[in-house]
Design a protein around this motif. Structure first.
Motif, PDB file in Angstrom:
ATOM      1  N   GLY A 289      -3.303  16.382 -25.497  1.00 28.25           N
ATOM      2  CA  GLY A 289      -3.887  17.683 -25.720  1.00 28.25           C
ATOM      3  C   GLY A 289      -4.031  17.880 -27.422  1.00 28.25           C
ATOM      4  O   GLY A 289      -4.582  18.768 -27.743  1.00 28.25           O
ATOM      5  N   MET A 290      -3.771  16.611 -28.097  1.00 26.11           N
ATOM      6  CA  MET A 290      -4.182  16.946 -29.589  1.00 26.11           C
ATOM      7  C   MET A 290      -5.566  16.622 -29.903  1.00 26.11           C
ATOM      8  O   MET A 290      -6.370  16.040 -29.223  1.00 26.11           O
ATOM      9  CB  MET A 290      -3.473  15.893 -30.366  1.00 26.11           C
ATOM     10  CG  MET A 290      -1.759  15.807 -30.362  1.00 26.11           C
ATOM     11  SD  MET A 290      -1.315  14.672 -31.245  1.00 26.11           S
ATOM     12  CE  MET A 290      -1.285  13.268 -30.386  1.00 26.11           C
ATOM     13  N   ASN A 291      -5.946  17.796 -30.952  1.00 26.40           N
ATOM     14  CA  ASN A 291      -7.506  17.731 -31.176  1.00 26.40           C
ATOM     15  C   ASN A 291      -7.881  16.902 -32.453  1.00 26.40           C
ATOM     16  O   ASN A 291      -8.289  17.362 -33.412  1.00 26.40           O
ATOM     17  CB  ASN A 291      -7.831  19.112 -31.118  1.00 26.40           C
ATOM     18  CG  ASN A 291      -7.649  19.893 -29.999  1.00 26.40           C
ATOM     19  OD1 ASN A 291      -8.109  19.734 -29.106  1.00 26.40           O
ATOM     20  ND2 ASN A 291      -7.181  21.046 -30.361  1.00 26.40           N
ATOM     21  N   PHE A 292      -7.487  15.424 -32.459  1.00 23.61           N
ATOM     22  CA  PHE A 292      -7.871  14.824 -33.542  1.00 23.61           C
ATOM     23  C   PHE A 292      -9.379  14.217 -33.293  1.00 23.61           C
ATOM     24  O   PHE A 292      -9.723  14.003 -32.106  1.00 23.61           O
ATOM     25  CB  PHE A 292      -7.075  13.502 -33.764  1.00 23.61           C
ATOM     26  CG  PHE A 292      -5.715  13.707 -33.980  1.00 23.61           C
ATOM     27  CD1 PHE A 292      -5.672  14.344 -35.534  1.00 23.61           C
ATOM     28  CD2 PHE A 292      -4.654  13.861 -33.484  1.00 23.61           C
ATOM     29  CE1 PHE A 292      -4.197  14.883 -35.989  1.00 23.61           C
ATOM     30  CE2 PHE A 292      -3.294  14.227 -33.897  1.00 23.61           C
ATOM     31  CZ  PHE A 292      -3.080  14.813 -35.216  1.00 23.61           C
ATOM     32  N   LYS A 293     -10.051  13.830 -34.343  1.00 19.12           N
ATOM     33  CA  LYS A 293     -11.385  13.617 -34.331  1.00 19.12           C
ATOM     34  C   LYS A 293     -11.511  12.211 -33.760  1.00 19.12           C
ATOM     35  O   LYS A 293     -12.669  11.896 -32.786  1.00 19.12           O
ATOM     36  CB  LYS A 293     -12.251  13.718 -35.523  1.00 19.12           C
ATOM     37  CG  LYS A 293     -13.588  13.408 -35.576  1.00 19.12           C
ATOM     38  CD  LYS A 293     -14.287  13.459 -37.030  1.00 19.12           C
ATOM     39  CE  LYS A 293     -15.969  13.114 -36.836  1.00 19.12           C
ATOM     40  NZ  LYS A 293     -16.365  13.333 -38.246  1.00 19.12           N
ATOM     41  N   LEU A 298     -10.879   9.409 -25.497  1.00 17.00           N
ATOM     42  CA  LEU A 298     -11.777  10.450 -25.010  1.00 17.00           C
ATOM     43  C   LEU A 298     -12.915   9.825 -24.675  1.00 17.00           C
ATOM     44  O   LEU A 298     -13.764  10.597 -23.909  1.00 17.00           O
ATOM     45  CB  LEU A 298     -12.130  11.263 -26.440  1.00 17.00           C
ATOM     46  CG  LEU A 298     -10.865  12.085 -26.964  1.00 17.00           C
ATOM     47  CD1 LEU A 298     -11.188  12.947 -28.158  1.00 17.00           C
ATOM     48  CD2 LEU A 298     -10.463  12.953 -25.833  1.00 17.00           C
ATOM     49  N   ASP A 299     -13.290   8.791 -24.912  1.00 18.34           N
ATOM     50  CA  ASP A 299     -14.661   8.001 -24.445  1.00 18.34           C
ATOM     51  C   ASP A 299     -14.373   7.150 -23.240  1.00 18.34           C
ATOM     52  O   ASP A 299     -15.428   6.441 -22.677  1.00 18.34           O
ATOM     53  CB  ASP A 299     -15.126   6.998 -25.541  1.00 18.34           C
ATOM     54  CG  ASP A 299     -15.570   7.786 -26.742  1.00 18.34           C
ATOM     55  OD1 ASP A 299     -15.887   9.005 -26.738  1.00 18.34           O
ATOM     56  OD2 ASP A 299     -15.280   7.290 -28.033  1.00 18.34           O
ATOM     57  N   TRP A 300     -12.997   6.967 -22.745  1.00 16.29           N
ATOM     58  CA  TRP A 300     -12.853   6.437 -21.566  1.00 16.29           C
ATOM     59  C   TRP A 300     -13.392   7.029 -20.497  1.00 16.29           C
ATOM     60  O   TRP A 300     -13.219   8.202 -20.362  1.00 16.29           O
ATOM     61  CB  TRP A 300     -11.440   6.066 -21.543  1.00 16.29           C
ATOM     62  CG  TRP A 300     -10.614   5.166 -22.314  1.00 16.29           C
ATOM     63  CD1 TRP A 300     -11.357   4.546 -23.464  1.00 16.29           C
ATOM     64  CD2 TRP A 300      -9.290   4.665 -22.371  1.00 16.29           C
ATOM     65  NE1 TRP A 300     -10.447   3.699 -23.992  1.00 16.29           N
ATOM     66  CE2 TRP A 300      -9.301   3.668 -23.351  1.00 16.29           C
ATOM     67  CE3 TRP A 300      -8.075   5.095 -21.632  1.00 16.29           C
ATOM     68  CZ2 TRP A 300      -8.094   3.125 -23.890  1.00 16.29           C
ATOM     69  CZ3 TRP A 300      -7.070   4.452 -21.899  1.00 16.29           C
ATOM     70  CH2 TRP A 300      -6.672   3.634 -22.942  1.00 16.29           C
ATOM     71  N   HIS A 301     -13.931   6.272 -19.419  1.00 14.08           N
ATOM     72  CA  HIS A 301     -14.499   6.939 -18.209  1.00 14.08           C
ATOM     73  C   HIS A 301     -13.550   7.385 -17.361  1.00 14.08           C
ATOM     74  O   HIS A 301     -13.645   8.628 -16.518  1.00 14.08           O
ATOM     75  CB  HIS A 301     -15.467   6.045 -17.461  1.00 14.08           C
ATOM     76  CG  HIS A 301     -16.087   6.608 -16.534  1.00 14.08           C
ATOM     77  ND1 HIS A 301     -17.090   7.476 -16.143  1.00 14.08           N
ATOM     78  CD2 HIS A 301     -15.922   6.232 -15.006  1.00 14.08           C
ATOM     79  CE1 HIS A 301     -17.432   7.738 -15.154  1.00 14.08           C
ATOM     80  NE2 HIS A 301     -16.714   7.118 -14.265  1.00 14.08           N
TER      81      HIS A 301
END
Length: 328
Positions: A289-293, A298-301
Motif C-alpha cells: 500500500g506504499m506509494n513509492f514511484k 506494480l508492473d507485474w500482471h
C-alpha cells in the motif's frame, strides 16, 4: 398493638388490650407489636415497670441488652424477619421476664411467634408459667433459625450444581442456558449476609440463656431449666452448622470468581489469536500500500492476486502452527 394472654381452663387465651383497659388478673404474657408511645406509657403504669423504647433495645452493648431491675429481667436479642417474603432483615426483640408474667416488645411480624402460638394451643397445660412460655418462645426462635439454615443450605446446593455443571453433549450444550456467574456471586453475597444475621441471632439467644440461668436461678422452674439446657445444645449445633455453611459459601465464591476469570481469559485468548492471525496479512497489505514511484511489483500482471495469496498464506501458517501446538 397490645395482645395479652391469660390461662383460662388450661388454655392460653388471647385478649387485645387498649390503653385504659384493666389487665386480667390471671395475666401470663403481654405481646407488644410496634407499640405506640401511648401504649408503652399505659403498660408501664399498669405493670409498674419500665418498657424500653425502640432506640433503647437497638443498643448493642451487652449491659444494655441483658440487665435486671428488681424482679424483672430485661433480655434483648436480634432475630431475622421477612424471610418468607424474600426480604430478610434483622429485627430486635425485647423480653421482660418476671416470676408472674412475660412482656415481649417487637417491631416486626415474626413467624416464630406464630409457630409458638400454634404450639401453645396444642400444649396449653405446659405453658402455665411465664418462664416456660419464655423458654418455649426461645425454642420457636431457634427452630425458625434452623428452618432458615436448611433453606439456605438447599439454595447453596442448587448454586453448587449450577457452578459445577458437567458438560453435556454438544447439541444439548447449545440448548442449555448459560450459567449466569455474576448472578451467582450476588446470590452468594446475599446468603452470606443472611448467615451473618442468623449468627447474630444465635449469639444473642445463647447469651440470654446463659444470663438467665444465673440471674433467675432462684425462681426459674425445673421445666424451664431443662428447656434452657436443650436450647444451649441446639444453639451450639446450629452455630457449628452455620460455620460450615460459611466455609461452603467461601469455596463457592472462590470457584465462581475462578470460572469468571477463566471465561475472561478465553475471551482475551480469542482476541489475541485473531490479532496474531491478521498481523501478517496486514503487514503484506501495508507493504504494497506504499506509494513509492519505483515498485517493481506494480508492473507485474499477476501482482494483485499474488499479494492476496501472500496475505492468505501468511494467515494460514500461524493458524496451522497454533493447531499443531494445540493452542486452539
Amino acid at each position: 398493638m397490645i395482645t395479652c394472654y391469660r390461662l383460662s381452663a388450661d388454655e392460653l387465651v388471647a385478649q387485645p388490650l387498649s390503653p385504659g383497659d384493666p389487665l386480667p388478673a390471671d395475666l401470663l404474657w403481654v405481646d407488644l407489636l410496634d407499640p405506640s408511645e401511648a401504649e408503652e406509657r399505659y403498660l408501664e403504669q399498669a405493670l409498674a415497670m419500665d418498657i424500653p423504647t425502640r432506640e433503647e433495645i437497638a443498643e448493642i452493648e451487652e449491659s444494655s441488652r441483658l440487665y435486671q431491675t428488681d424482679q424483672a429481667l430485661h433480655l434483648t436479642t436480634t432475630v431475622v424477619s421477612g424471610f418468607s417474603e424474600h426480604q430478610p432483615q434483622a429485627s430486635v426483640v425485647n423480653f421482660v421476664l418476671t416470676p408472674d408474667w412475660l412482656v415481649t416488645v417487637r417491631y416486626a411480624e415474626l413467624a416464630a411467634f406464630k409457630a409458638f402460638l400454634g404450639k401453645a394451643q396444642q400444649q396449653a397445660r405446659q405453658h402455665c408459667r411465664s418462664d416456660v412460655i419464655f423458654a418455649s418462645l426461645l425454642d420457636s426462635l431457634v427452630d425458625r433459625v434452623a428452618d432458615i439454615l436448611e433453606s439456605v443450605q438447599a439454595h447453596l446446593n442448587r448454586l453448587a450444581k449450577a457452578v459445577f455443571r458437567e458438560p453435556l453433549d454438544p447439541q444439548q450444550e447449545k440448548q442449555q442456558p448459560k450459567t449466569d456467574l455474576q448472578s451467582i456471586v450476588k446470590q452468594l453475597g446475599r446468603s452470606n449476609q443472611l448467615l451473618a444475621q442468623l449468627s447474630e441471632s444465635l449469639l444473642g439467644i445463647n447469651r440470654i440463656v446463659s444470663y438467665l440461668r444465673r440471674a433467675g436461678a432462684t425462681w426459674i422452674s425445673g421445666t424451664a431449666k431443662t428447656w434452657f439446657k436443650t436450647l444451649e445444645r441446639d444453639v451450639r449445633s446450629l452455630s457449628d452448622y452455620q460455620a460450615k455453611m460459611n466455609g461452603e459459601i467461601g469455596f463457592l465464591l472462590d470457584a465462581t470468581l475462578g470460572l469468571i476469570s477463566v471465561e475472561q481469559n478465553n475471551i482475551v485468548k480469542v482476541f489475541t489469536i485473531a490479532s496474531v492471525l491478521f498481523l501478517p496479512p496486514t503487514l503484506v497489505g501495508t507493504i504494497y500500500g506504499m506509494n513509492f514511484k519505483v515498485m517493481p511489483e506494480l508492473d507485474w500482471h499477476f501482482g494483485y492476486p499474488l499479494a492476496l495469496g501472500a496475505m492468505v498464506v501468511s494467515a494460514l501458517i500461524p493458524y496451522a502452527w497454533f493447531k499443531f501446538r494445540r493452542w486452539l
